[in-house]
Design an enzyme around this catalytic site. Structure first.
Site, mmCIF file in Angstrom:
data_model
loop_
_atom_site.group_PDB
_atom_site.id
_atom_site.type_symbol
_atom_site.label_atom_id
_atom_site.label_comp_id
_atom_site.label_asym_id
_atom_site.label_seq_id
_atom_site.Cartn_x
_atom_site.Cartn_y
_atom_site.Cartn_z
ATOM 1 N N PHE A 153 0.645 -1.284 0.112
ATOM 2 C CA PHE A 153 -0.092 0.101 -0.418
ATOM 3 C C PHE A 153 0.401 0.699 -0.001
ATOM 4 C CE2 PHE A 153 -3.721 -1.998 2.112
ATOM 5 C CZ PHE A 153 -4.663 -2.451 1.461
ATOM 6 N N GLY A 154 1.561 1.415 0.915
ATOM 7 C CA GLY A 154 2.823 1.655 0.915
ATOM 8 C C GLY A 154 3.786 2.196 1.832
ATOM 9 N N LYS A 155 4.185 3.556 2.641
ATOM 10 C CA LYS A 155 5.211 4.015 3.516
ATOM 11 C C LYS A 155 4.206 4.328 4.319
ATOM 12 C CE LYS A 155 9.685 3.311 1.827
ATOM 13 N NZ LYS A 155 9.953 2.235 2.070
ATOM 14 N N GLY A 156 4.351 4.175 5.939
ATOM 15 C CA GLY A 156 3.277 4.891 6.784
ATOM 16 C C GLY A 156 4.300 4.960 7.920
ATOM 17 N N LYS A 166 5.975 -0.382 6.516
ATOM 18 C CA LYS A 166 5.916 -0.548 5.045
ATOM 19 C C LYS A 166 4.815 -1.514 5.614
ATOM 20 C CE LYS A 166 9.750 -1.828 3.072
ATOM 21 N NZ LYS A 166 10.675 -1.430 2.729
ATOM 22 N N CYS A 167 3.063 -0.944 4.669
ATOM 23 C CA CYS A 167 1.396 -1.267 4.465
ATOM 24 C C CYS A 167 1.895 -2.038 4.067
ATOM 25 C CB CYS A 167 1.156 -0.229 4.448
ATOM 26 S SG CYS A 167 1.348 1.108 6.019
ATOM 27 N N ASP A 184 -3.578 14.696 15.614
ATOM 28 C CA ASP A 184 -3.197 14.517 14.511
ATOM 29 C C ASP A 184 -4.167 14.174 13.428
ATOM 30 O OD1 ASP A 184 -0.460 12.844 12.322
ATOM 31 O OD2 ASP A 184 -0.921 14.883 11.909
HETATM 32 C C1 11G Z 1 -1.764 0.530 6.830
HETATM 33 C C2 11G Z 1 -1.505 1.917 7.025
HETATM 34 C C3 11G Z 1 -2.655 2.741 7.397
HETATM 35 C C4 11G Z 1 -4.106 2.511 8.076
HETATM 36 O O1 11G Z 1 -3.891 3.053 8.790
HETATM 37 N N1 11G Z 1 -5.144 2.380 7.679
HETATM 38 C C5 11G Z 1 -6.087 2.047 8.501
HETATM 39 C C6 11G Z 1 -5.281 1.546 6.671
HETATM 40 C C7 11G Z 1 -6.625 0.833 6.446
HETATM 41 N N2 11G Z 1 -6.416 0.568 5.005
HETATM 42 C C8 11G Z 1 -5.847 0.918 3.691
HETATM 43 N N3 11G Z 1 -4.853 1.462 3.540
HETATM 44 C C9 11G Z 1 -4.252 2.206 5.171
HETATM 45 N N4 11G Z 1 -3.059 2.558 5.904
HETATM 46 C C10 11G Z 1 -2.360 3.408 4.671
HETATM 47 C C11 11G Z 1 -1.034 1.793 4.232
HETATM 48 C C12 11G Z 1 -0.504 3.346 3.434
HETATM 49 C C13 11G Z 1 -0.769 5.019 3.980
HETATM 50 C C14 11G Z 1 -1.600 4.546 4.703
#
Ligand code: 11G
Length: 304
Positions: free
Chosen positions: A30-33, A37-38, A147
């Site tokens: 999904f990308g970086k947070g 790494k997600c 935030d």
């Molecule tokens: C897993 C991290 C974040 C997130 O918190 N949720 C709930 C999420 C839930 N579903 C998809 N992406 C989510 N993200 C994205 C991934 C890349 C940046 C933020």
């Protein structure tokens, strides 16, 4: 949009949680947070799909980074509300800490904002009402998010809003407590944090004001091309509502009420739910996914 996965520190295809005896299959990146790494991850037995936040221990060198992750998990795992991202579990191995979160297939309101810019007031009422319901829950449980921003407001396939990322959240331990420190840089940071005057729940009301402004006007209230300049405008509470914008008087009123420099003058989150902006206009019970790309035709939104 698939993100590039420059996977230096390899994360295996199958991730095993020995504590619950669950094996997850690693899916789409999904990308970086932050340090994480997600990925989309699937429970191989049930087929349930989640969002996995995988934090490399190698990158978390300093103690305070470990403590911050511990704090984020301690706060997030204690929450249960339909407008807060579901926390399904966490575990670790020698390499990483794994956090299993509710999957939000439509990503966040930041992607929506980039695509649509200013939304119709009906849509803003629809999204903001859910954000407020989630923040009422957090404040009732003495949690300040600290935030709140479009990138932390996630959307599932039904376009339901889920507040996520508790990396900067804090718990108020006693009545009247004012937090003195915040390590990290919130996006919609309140003036009292910048002026180091002690802060509490009111910082979330300020962020909600910034979110309201951005969704209604199409750009953030204090945006400049330098962080220093942006901070100086926030401290002076220097923002304008463009006269060209067609926003209603009740929308102007709620923006002015939430973007008050003095935290004591800002409304409580419950007051916002009862505001004229939210009670004076029609709020659809759902939105078609076409709203992610084009404005809905007023007459096309099903009547409540
Ligand atoms: C897993 C991290 C974040 C997130 O918190 N949720 C709930 C999420 C839930 N579903 C998809 N992406 C989510 N993200 C994205 C991934 C890349 C940046 C933020």
């Amino acid at each position: 949009m698939a993100s590039r996965d420059d996977d230096k520190q390899s994360i295996p295809e199958l991730i095993y949680d020995v504590g619950t005896n669950v094996t997850y299959r690693k899916g789409r990146f999904f990308g970086k947070g932050g340090f994480a790494k997600c990925y989309e991850i699937t429970d191989t037995k049930t087929g349930n799909v989640y969002a996995g936040k995988i934090v490399s221990k190698r990158l978390m060198t300093k103690h305070n980074q470990k403590d911050k992750l511990t704090q984020e998990i301690a706060i997030h795992r204690s929450l249960n509300h339909k407008n807060v991202v579901g926390f399904h579990g966490f575990f670790e191995d020698s390499q990483n800490v794994y956090i299993v979160l509710e999957l939000c297939r439509r990503r966040s309101m930041m992607e929506l904002h980039k695509r649509r810019k200013a939304l119709t007031e009906t849509e803003v009422r629809y999204y903001v009402r859910q954000i407020l319901l989630g923040v009422v829950y957090l404040h009732q449980h003495r949690i300040i998010h600290r935030d709140l921003k479009l990138g932390n407001l996630f959307l599932n396939d039904n376009l339901e809003v889920k507040i996520g990322d508790f990396g900067l959240a804090a718990k108020i331990e006693f009545d009247g407590e004012r937090k003195r420190t915040l390590c990290g840089t919130p996006n919609y940071i309140a003036p009292e944090i910048l002026n180091k005057q002690g802060h509490s729940f009111e910082v979330d009301i300020w962020s909600i004001g910034c979110i309201l402004y951005t969704l209604l006007i199409g750009r953030p209230p204090f945006e400049t091309n330098s962080l220093k300049e942006t901070y100086s405008r926030i401290k002076k509470c220097e923002y304008k509502i463009p006269t060209s914008s067609q926003i209603s008087n009740s929308a102007i009123k709620i923006i002015r009420a939430t973007l008050q420099p003095d935290p004591k003058c800002r409304p409580k989150v419950e007051d916002l739910l009862n505001s004229e902006f939210l009670t004076s206009g029609y709020i659809p019970s759902q939105l078609p996914v076409s709203c992610l790309t084009v404005a809905p035709r007023a007459d096309k939104l099903e009547k409540a």
